[in-house]
Design an enzyme around this catalytic site. Structure first.
Site, PDB file in Angstrom:
ATOM      1  N   GLU A 145     -18.664 -26.828 -22.601  1.00 18.02           N
ATOM      2  CA  GLU A 145     -18.981 -25.771 -21.638  1.00 18.02           C
ATOM      3  C   GLU A 145     -19.644 -26.319 -20.381  1.00 18.02           C
ATOM      4  O   GLU A 145     -19.805 -25.607 -19.397  1.00 18.02           O
ATOM      5  CB  GLU A 145     -19.893 -24.730 -22.285  1.00 18.02           C
ATOM      6  CG  GLU A 145     -19.250 -23.981 -23.436  1.00 18.02           C
ATOM      7  CD  GLU A 145     -20.188 -22.971 -24.065  1.00 18.02           C
ATOM      8  OE1 GLU A 145     -20.151 -21.800 -23.647  1.00 18.02           O
ATOM      9  OE2 GLU A 145     -20.964 -23.352 -24.959  1.00 18.02           O
ATOM     10  N   ASP A 159     -17.318 -12.094 -25.110  1.00 20.22           N
ATOM     11  CA  ASP A 159     -18.356 -11.068 -24.972  1.00 20.22           C
ATOM     12  C   ASP A 159     -17.786  -9.877 -24.208  1.00 20.22           C
ATOM     13  O   ASP A 159     -17.937  -9.787 -22.979  1.00 20.22           O
ATOM     14  CB  ASP A 159     -19.560 -11.638 -24.209  1.00 20.22           C
ATOM     15  CG  ASP A 159     -20.151 -12.849 -24.902  1.00 20.22           C
ATOM     16  OD1 ASP A 159     -20.647 -12.693 -26.022  1.00 20.22           O
ATOM     17  OD2 ASP A 159     -20.130 -13.946 -24.305  1.00 20.22           O
TER      18      ASP A 159
END
Length: 369
Positions: free
Chosen positions: A261, A363
Site C-alpha cells: 500500500e 470499505d
C-alpha cells in the site's frame, strides 16, 4: 477437449444493454466478496445518526462536499449533500483518520450489531452469495453507558448477527423458490468472519487476537475462517507480528495480509526511508507466504515475478475503486473512475496474465463501492 480442427463454436447473440439495464443485470449476478472491513461498511445515514445519539462531532473529512466524485456531471447534480459525503477521493492516511471517526460512534455492542446487520443487508441486496467481513476485536460498552464487554463478546456479537441473517436468508430463498418468483431467485447469502490484527496494536495484543481466533475455531465455530493484518502500513513491522500469524497458520487458520500500500521502489536518484521500509515489509510478507494478499498494489516487477513463479500462486484481493481513490489515479480526469482504472498500477497486468484475483469493495461506506 477442444481440438484446433473442430469447427468454430456458434456463439449466442451478444446481449445489448442500456446503462440502467446493465446495472440491474450486474446487481442480480451472484458475487463473492472477500475483502471488506466491517466498520468501513457503515452507512452514511447510520454514521450520522450514531454521531448525533452519542454527541460526537465528526471530522471535516466526512463533511467536505467537494465535487471530486466518480460520477458523471448529471449524476453529481442529482446528489443530495448527504449522498456526497463518502464519494470524494481520499488519501490512504485520510482513510485511517476516518476509521478513528467511525470508532468514536461505534462505542457499544448495540451500534456494532446495527452496522453488522446493515452491512449484511447491503451486500445481500447487491447479489453477494458469499461474504467475508473482517474486523479487529475491540473492548466496547455492553450498552450505552453500561459495562465494558470483552473482545470475545465483540466477535460473538458479529457472529450471532451472521448466524441469524443466514437463517433468515435460507427461509427467504425457500419462500421465493416455492412462490416461483419471476426474474430468478437471489441465492441465500452466507457470511463469514476474519479476525483482524491492527498494525498499530502491540505484539501482545496481536497474539491475543490470534489466540482468540484459534479458540473459536477449535470450539467448532464455522463462522471464523481466518486471520488478517491491516491498518496503517507505517505502523509496526510484519516481522514483529509474524509469530501471531505463524501460530494461526500452524493451527490450520487461513491468513490474509495487507501489503504493497506504500511505495517500495524509489525513483531514480531518490532515497527514502519509507520506500526502504515498504520494500522490506513486502519481502518479509512474501517470504511468509500467506493464503491471500490484500491490495498488493505497489510491488516491484521483481516481486510480482516472484509471485508468478510460486507453484501455488497467492491470490490477491483487489479493491479497484478504493485503489483509484487512495492513489488519486483519477485526479486529472475530473474524478472519472474508468480513467482512474486505466492508470491502476497492477490491475491490467493481473488480468492479462490471468493471475488469481478477487474484486472487492474494501470499505463501501468510505468509497461508496
Amino acid at each position: 477437449m477442444i481440438s484446433k480442427n473442430d469447427p468454430p463454436a456458434i456463439l449466442p447473440k451478444q446481449r445489448e444493454f442500456t446503462p440502467e439495464s446493465l446495472k440491474a443485470y450486474l446487481r442480480q449476478l451472484p458475487k463473492i466478496e472477500l475483502h471488506a472491513h466491517l466498520n468501513g461498511c457503515i452507512r452514511e445515514s447510520t454514521l450520522l445518526q450514531l454521531a448525533t445519539q452519542r454527541n460526537v462531532t465528526l471530522s471535516s473529512l466526512l463533511h467536505d462536499l467537494q465535487e471530486e466524485t466518480h460520477f458523471s456531471g448529471e449524476e453529481k447534480c442529482s446528489e443530495s449533500a448527504e449522498d456526497k459525503i463518502n464519494k470524494k477521493r481520499r488519501s490512504l492516511l485520510e482513510c485511517f483518520d476516518i476509521f478513528v471517526e467511525i470508532g468514536k460512534c461505534v462505542t457499544d455492542l448495540e451500534a456494532l450489531r446495527r452496522i453488522a446487520e446493515e452491512a449484511l443487508e447491503d451486500f445481500a441486496k447487491e447479489g453477494v452469495a458469499y461474504l467475508e467481513l473482517r474486523s479487529t476485536p475491540k473492548i466496547l460498552l455492553n450498552v450505552m453507558g453500561g459495562r465494558e464487554c470483552t473482545k470475545r463478546e465483540y466477535v460473538e456479537t458479529v457472529l450471532n448477527v451472521m448466524q441469524k441473517f443466514e437463517e433468515k436468508e435460507l427461509k427467504r430463498y425457500e419462500r421465493d423458490v416455492n412462490a416461483g418468483k419471476e426474474g430468478g431467485v437471489r441465492l441465500p447469502m452466507k457470511s463469514r468472519y476474519i479476525v483482524s490484527i491492527n498494525r498499530a496494536d502491540s505484539v501482545e495484543v496481536a497474539m491475543e487476537h490470534a489466540k482468540l481466533a484459534i479458540e473459536l475455531v477449535d470450539e467448532g465455530n464455522k463462522y471464523v475462517v481466518g486471520l488478517d493484518l491491516s491498518g496503517n502500513p507505517l505502523s509496526n513491522t510484519f516481522k514483529d507480528l509474524e509469530p501471531s500469524f505463524a501460530l494461526a497458520k500452524n493451527a490450520g487458520l487461513k491468513t490474509s495480509i495487507h501489503c504493497g500500500e506504500i511505495p517500495c521502489q524509489a525513483t531514480l536518484g531518490e532515497k527514502s526511508t519509507t520506500v526502504e521500509f515498504g520494500h522490506q515489509e513486502i519481502t518479509d510478507i512474501l517470504a511468509f507466504q500467506p493464503d491471500r494478499l490484500g491490495h498488493a498494489l505497489l510491488l516491484t516487477d521483481a516481486m510480482f515475478e516472484e509471485l508468478e513463479r510460486l507453484p501455488n500462486k497467492i491470490p490477491i484481493e483487489c479493491c479497484p475503486t478504493s485503489n483509484v481513490m487512495t492513489l488519486e489515479l483519477a485526479t486529472h480526469y475530473e474524478g472519472d473512475l474508468v480513467h482512474g482504472l486505466r492508470r491502476h498500477p497492477r490491475l491490467g497486468t493481473w488480468l492479462d496474465g490471468d493471475y488469481p484475483i478477487s474484486i472487492s469493495t474494501d470499505d463501501p461506506g468510505i468509497f461508496n463501492t
